[in-house]
Write a protein that holds these residues in place. Sequence first.
Motif, short mmCIF file in Angstrom:
data_model
loop_
_atom_site.label_atom_id
_atom_site.label_comp_id
_atom_site.label_asym_id
_atom_site.label_seq_id
_atom_site.Cartn_x
_atom_site.Cartn_y
_atom_site.Cartn_z
N MET A 3 -23.86 -64.79 -15.09
CA MET A 3 -25.28 -64.71 -15.42
C MET A 3 -25.80 -63.28 -15.25
O MET A 3 -26.53 -62.77 -16.11
CB MET A 3 -26.09 -65.65 -14.53
N GLU A 4 -25.40 -62.64 -14.15
CA GLU A 4 -25.82 -61.26 -13.93
C GLU A 4 -25.26 -60.34 -15.01
O GLU A 4 -25.96 -59.45 -15.49
CB GLU A 4 -25.36 -60.77 -12.54
N LEU A 5 -24.03 -60.56 -15.40
CA LEU A 5 -23.41 -59.73 -16.43
C LEU A 5 -24.14 -59.90 -17.76
O LEU A 5 -24.42 -58.91 -18.45
CB LEU A 5 -21.93 -60.08 -16.58
N ALA A 6 -24.45 -61.13 -18.13
CA ALA A 6 -25.18 -61.37 -19.38
C ALA A 6 -26.54 -60.66 -19.36
O ALA A 6 -26.96 -60.05 -20.35
CB ALA A 6 -25.36 -62.87 -19.60
N TRP A 7 -27.22 -60.70 -18.21
CA TRP A 7 -28.51 -60.03 -18.04
C TRP A 7 -28.36 -58.52 -18.20
O TRP A 7 -29.14 -57.87 -18.91
CB TRP A 7 -29.07 -60.38 -16.67
N LEU A 8 -27.35 -57.96 -17.56
CA LEU A 8 -27.13 -56.51 -17.64
C LEU A 8 -26.82 -56.08 -19.07
O LEU A 8 -27.36 -55.08 -19.55
CB LEU A 8 -25.99 -56.09 -16.70
N VAL A 9 -25.95 -56.82 -19.75
CA VAL A 9 -25.60 -56.48 -21.13
C VAL A 9 -26.87 -56.50 -21.99
O VAL A 9 -27.13 -55.57 -22.76
CB VAL A 9 -24.53 -57.44 -21.70
N HIS A 10 -27.66 -57.53 -21.83
CA HIS A 10 -28.91 -57.66 -22.60
C HIS A 10 -29.83 -56.46 -22.37
O HIS A 10 -30.33 -55.85 -23.32
CB HIS A 10 -29.60 -58.97 -22.23
N LEU A 11 -30.06 -56.11 -21.10
CA LEU A 11 -30.97 -55.02 -20.80
C LEU A 11 -30.43 -53.66 -21.25
O LEU A 11 -31.19 -52.83 -21.75
CB LEU A 11 -31.30 -54.99 -19.31
N VAL A 12 -29.13 -53.45 -21.07
CA VAL A 12 -28.54 -52.18 -21.51
C VAL A 12 -28.62 -52.06 -23.03
O VAL A 12 -28.95 -51.00 -23.57
CB VAL A 12 -27.10 -52.03 -20.99
N GLU A 13 -28.35 -53.15 -23.73
CA GLU A 13 -28.46 -53.12 -25.20
C GLU A 13 -29.89 -52.81 -25.63
O GLU A 13 -30.11 -52.02 -26.55
CB GLU A 13 -28.01 -54.46 -25.80
N GLN A 14 -30.88 -53.39 -24.95
CA GLN A 14 -32.28 -53.10 -25.27
C GLN A 14 -32.61 -51.65 -24.97
O GLN A 14 -33.25 -50.97 -25.78
CB GLN A 14 -33.21 -54.00 -24.46
#
Length: 81
Positions: A34-45
């Motif tokens: 879950m943390e990884l998915a969140w990080l990927v999302h925010l970094v992509e944004q």
Amino acid sequence: MSGQPDLGRADLVSMLAELTGKPVDQVPHRVGSMELAWLVHLVEQRYDTRMDLTDDQLAGIRTLDDALAVFHTCLTASADG
């Protein structure tokens, strides 16, 4: 953006603190799915890019430092391409 992204470990810790509602000094070093998915999302944004992480890259991310190394690789490739 130049060849090297300005993403640092402190940025990832801050992002996870936002997710968990914990102070940055209480954010765990280990990263779950879950943390990884969140990080990927925010970094992509943040970098207005899409990181197409391979299964091997994803499987290798267990800590914040792992995530930072993989994200740098992806962001640098994206900036160069």
